[in-house]
Scaffold this motif. Structure first.
Motif, mmCIF file in Angstrom:
data_model
loop_
_atom_site.group_PDB
_atom_site.id
_atom_site.type_symbol
_atom_site.label_atom_id
_atom_site.label_comp_id
_atom_site.label_asym_id
_atom_site.label_seq_id
_atom_site.Cartn_x
_atom_site.Cartn_y
_atom_site.Cartn_z
ATOM 1 N N VAL A 20 0.935 -1.172 -0.050
ATOM 2 C CA VAL A 20 0.169 0.009 0.063
ATOM 3 C C VAL A 20 0.937 1.292 0.027
ATOM 4 O O VAL A 20 1.716 1.495 0.842
ATOM 5 C CB VAL A 20 -0.987 0.036 1.240
ATOM 6 C CG1 VAL A 20 -1.850 1.518 1.324
ATOM 7 C CG2 VAL A 20 -1.968 -1.177 1.158
ATOM 8 N N CYS A 21 0.854 2.121 -0.913
ATOM 9 C CA CYS A 21 1.604 3.380 -0.948
ATOM 10 C C CYS A 21 0.456 4.327 -0.336
ATOM 11 O O CYS A 21 -0.585 4.711 -0.694
ATOM 12 C CB CYS A 21 1.588 3.703 -2.435
ATOM 13 S SG CYS A 21 2.675 5.224 -2.458
ATOM 14 N N LEU A 22 1.105 5.036 0.779
ATOM 15 C CA LEU A 22 0.610 5.907 1.425
ATOM 16 C C LEU A 22 0.586 7.439 0.961
ATOM 17 O O LEU A 22 -0.162 8.434 1.284
ATOM 18 C CB LEU A 22 1.009 6.094 3.038
ATOM 19 C CG LEU A 22 0.954 4.664 3.624
ATOM 20 C CD1 LEU A 22 1.561 4.764 4.958
ATOM 21 C CD2 LEU A 22 -0.514 4.589 3.908
ATOM 22 N N GLY A 23 1.492 7.515 0.063
ATOM 23 C CA GLY A 23 1.617 9.050 -0.527
ATOM 24 C C GLY A 23 2.256 10.122 0.498
ATOM 25 O O GLY A 23 1.659 11.200 0.421
ATOM 26 N N ILE A 24 3.087 9.645 1.265
ATOM 27 C CA ILE A 24 3.613 10.916 2.062
ATOM 28 C C ILE A 24 4.778 11.295 1.852
ATOM 29 O O ILE A 24 5.876 10.486 1.770
ATOM 30 C CB ILE A 24 3.578 10.014 3.534
ATOM 31 C CG1 ILE A 24 1.952 9.969 4.073
ATOM 32 C CG2 ILE A 24 4.057 11.030 4.766
ATOM 33 C CD1 ILE A 24 1.944 8.810 5.446
ATOM 34 N N PRO A 25 5.155 12.379 1.511
ATOM 35 C CA PRO A 25 6.571 12.865 1.132
ATOM 36 C C PRO A 25 7.508 12.853 2.403
ATOM 37 O O PRO A 25 7.152 12.849 3.331
ATOM 38 C CB PRO A 25 6.367 14.308 0.568
ATOM 39 C CG PRO A 25 5.020 14.672 1.003
ATOM 40 C CD PRO A 25 4.186 13.384 1.310
#
Length: 108
Positions: free
Chosen positions: A77-82
């Motif tokens: 799962v990619c959380l998309g948190i930079p």
């Protein structure tokens, strides 16, 4: 359920996630980094151990898939948190608390 959180260095985002969810009922958590000089580098063993793997960015999913393809048998799962947060940053904790629980067993 075994949950692995992955970022680049395993210094800020994934250790924060590990700490935030360390007391979540029904799961065991660990964290690791994909860079060679990570605090706790990803290994085939912890990839194989995980029932779900959370990555912070798409590049982490790509790197994980390339390097550990033969061990990946679970959802990533990619959380998309930079990489814009300090360890235990309130904004990072809020993002994690909003994005991770839908993939975890319901707390009772």
């Amino acid at each position: 359920m075994n949950v692995l959180f992955v970022c680049s260095q395993n210094k800020l985002r994934s250790p924060t996630a590990e700490q935030v969810f360390s007391r979540w009922p029904g799961i065991e958590v660990d964290s690791a980094g994909l860079n060679n000089d990570a605090e706790n580098p990803v290994t085939p063993e912890n990839v194989a151990w995980a029932d779900v793997i959370f990555v912070m960015e798409k590049m982490h999913r790509n790197k994980l898939s390339k390097k550990y393809r033969q061990y990946l048998r679970v959802k990533v799962v990619c959380l998309g948190i930079p990489d814009d947060y300090d360890f235990m940053d309130e904004a990072l904790v809020a993002l994690l608390q909003a994005r991770v629980p839908p993939f975890l067993p319901s707390p009772r």
